[in-house]
Design an enzyme around this catalytic site. Structure first.
Site, mmCIF file in Angstrom:
data_model
loop_
_atom_site.group_PDB
_atom_site.id
_atom_site.type_symbol
_atom_site.label_atom_id
_atom_site.label_comp_id
_atom_site.label_asym_id
_atom_site.label_seq_id
_atom_site.Cartn_x
_atom_site.Cartn_y
_atom_site.Cartn_z
ATOM 1 N N ASP A 6 0.860 -1.175 0.000
ATOM 2 C CA ASP A 6 0.000 0.000 0.000
ATOM 3 C C ASP A 6 0.898 1.228 0.000
ATOM 4 O OD1 ASP A 6 -3.045 0.653 0.498
ATOM 5 O OD2 ASP A 6 -1.875 2.112 1.639
ATOM 6 N N LEU A 7 0.649 2.160 -0.918
ATOM 7 C CA LEU A 7 1.482 3.359 -1.017
ATOM 8 C C LEU A 7 1.202 4.273 0.174
ATOM 9 C CD1 LEU A 7 1.196 4.107 -4.831
ATOM 10 C CD2 LEU A 7 2.782 2.610 -3.621
ATOM 11 N N ASP B 68 -4.886 2.381 -4.276
ATOM 12 C CA ASP B 68 -3.429 2.471 -4.287
ATOM 13 C C ASP B 68 -2.817 1.227 -3.657
ATOM 14 O OD1 ASP B 68 -4.360 3.036 -1.747
ATOM 15 O OD2 ASP B 68 -2.771 4.470 -1.295
#
Length: 421
Positions: free
Chosen positions: A274-275, A317
């Protein structure tokens, strides 16, 4: 960049010489029949591109470090057999200009200029083979054994020159790409060979029965779909914003890999990432900037995984990497390479006010799990990786957490229970 510019300059030089030869050569001028053939082939090429527009757009998105195979070559090679080079080149330019506007989108113009240049060089090389074999005047169709060999040699030359130029660009622009990745699939190149063969057939029909060519469009489109079916199936599972696999395609691939691992008594690694603070990019620079950042992240991850690994976008994301046959140590090595690359990644993005900005690093948190070490099913594997990802984010982000097997439940043994009076 020097390589690409050099190819473009050579293509412009060839174009200039071809036009000059047509204007001032011994057989100067273009005959009426050649203009008619040009018009028919140009119209058929545009109709073909328009009819296959949806397929080609998704296939283009799926292309990464491999040549993007298409069937434009069938119209170009047909033109080589029917027209002077000075008319073949405008047909190439028309096909790629139309593709730029209607198929691929205007954000990749530099790539299409280079592709146009490779087609020009390949066409010039094939035309030289035709002339060297004695097929000087149009139509240059095979009418005997020798002329058939010459035409086949020209087709092979066209394929080899175009293929070599594209591979050179891939290797120079992606130093980390392996030769295997750059060469692509053999089946993809068989598609090009089929297109060149169709070009010979189209040229023969155009010479004798020009008004039959539009009728053949149905056949061409059907063959387009069937010849490119394996590529289209891959492209159909491609996320349009990132070029990664879609969540549905990924979800269908995981059970297949787990079943294969059971058969081979092997393992399957899974990375969920996960960014970190990605919402800030969207809020600060706008969603288009976020899309550009996501695509850059996807390309970075694909450059660090192995051939056969699957990278997918499973959420806004949130990305996932499926690593067939990977042990925990390999999963951690790949995850660390990706993490380090993302931390140092610099991405120029467009802002909402029409300007540009530079993102300096896009860190991510990772959760890793390995089948069957920590899970027996797909759901358990995904849950284990997700839990590890959540732990990584809660523990400060920009780190990798590996899921561990749950300890066996402790149950009371009858002999351990106190005996009541």
């Amino acid at each position: 960049m020097g390589y690409v510019i050099a190819i473009d300059v050579i293509a412009v030089t060839i174009t200039t010489l071809a036009v000059r030869s047509t204007v001032s050569g011994p057989n100067s001028g273009v005959r009426h029949s050649e203009w008619v053939a040009f018009a028919v082939l140009a119209a058929a090429s545009v109709l073909h591109l328009e009819a296959a527009r949806g397929i080609e757009r998704r296939r283009e998105m799926a292309a990464n470090t491999s040549p993007h195979t298409n069937l434009k070559c069938l119209w170009i090679f047909a033109a080589l057999l029917l027209l002077p080079l000075s008319l073949v080149i405008p047909l190439v330019v028309l096909a790629y200009a139309y593709s730029w506007f209607r198929v691929y989108g205007r954000t990749v113009a530099h790539r299409k200029v280079f592709s146009t240049a490779t087609y020009v060089l390949a066409s010039a090389a094939a035309a030289a083979v035709l002339r060297g074999g004695g097929l000087v005047g149009a139509p240059r169709l095979p009418t005997g054994f020798w002329s058939l060999l010459v035409v086949l040699a020209a087709a092979a030359t066209w394929w080899l020159v175009n293929y070599a130029l594209v591979i050179g660009a891939i290797l120079l622009s992606n130093p980390e790409a392996t030769a295997r990745e750059a060469l692509g699939e053999l089946s993809d190149q068989l598609v090009v060979c089929a297109g060149l063969g169709l070009g010979i057939a189209i040229a023969a029909v155009q010479t004798s029965y020009p008004w039959v060519v539009p009728v053949l469009m149905v056949t061409v489109l059907a063959l387009h779909r069937d010849l490119l079916l394996p590529q289209y199936q891959r492209a159909a599972g491609t996320d349009e914003k990132t070029g990664l696999a879609t969540s549905s395609y990924w979800a269908s691939a995981v059970p297949v890999e787990l079943a294969r691992a059971d058969t081979l008594r092997s393992t399957v690694g899974l990375l969920m990432l996960d960014l970190d603070k990605f919402k800030e990019i969207n809020d600060t620079y706008g969603h288009p900037a976020g899309d550009e950042a996501l695509r850059a992240v996807g390309e970075t991850i694909r450059a660090e995984v192995r051939q056969g690994d699957l990278v997918a976008r499973v959420g806004g994301d949130e990305l996932a990497v499926l690593l067939p046959g990977a042990l925990e140590t390999e999963v951690l090595e790949i995850a660390e390479r990706i993490r380090e690359r993302l931390v140092s990644l610099v991405v120029p993005v467009s802002t909402t006010n029409g300007g540009t900005a530079k993102l300096d690093g896009i860190p991510a948190s990772f959760g890793a799990a390995v089948y069957p070490d920590v899970a027996d099913t797909m759901d358990q594997l995904v849950l284990a990786a997700d839990d590890a990802l959540l732990t990584a984010k809660r523990s400060g982000r920009n780190q990798i957490i590996v899921a561990r097997p749950n300890p066996p439940a402790i149950t009371d043994h009858p002999a351990d229970k106190p005996v009541k009076d």
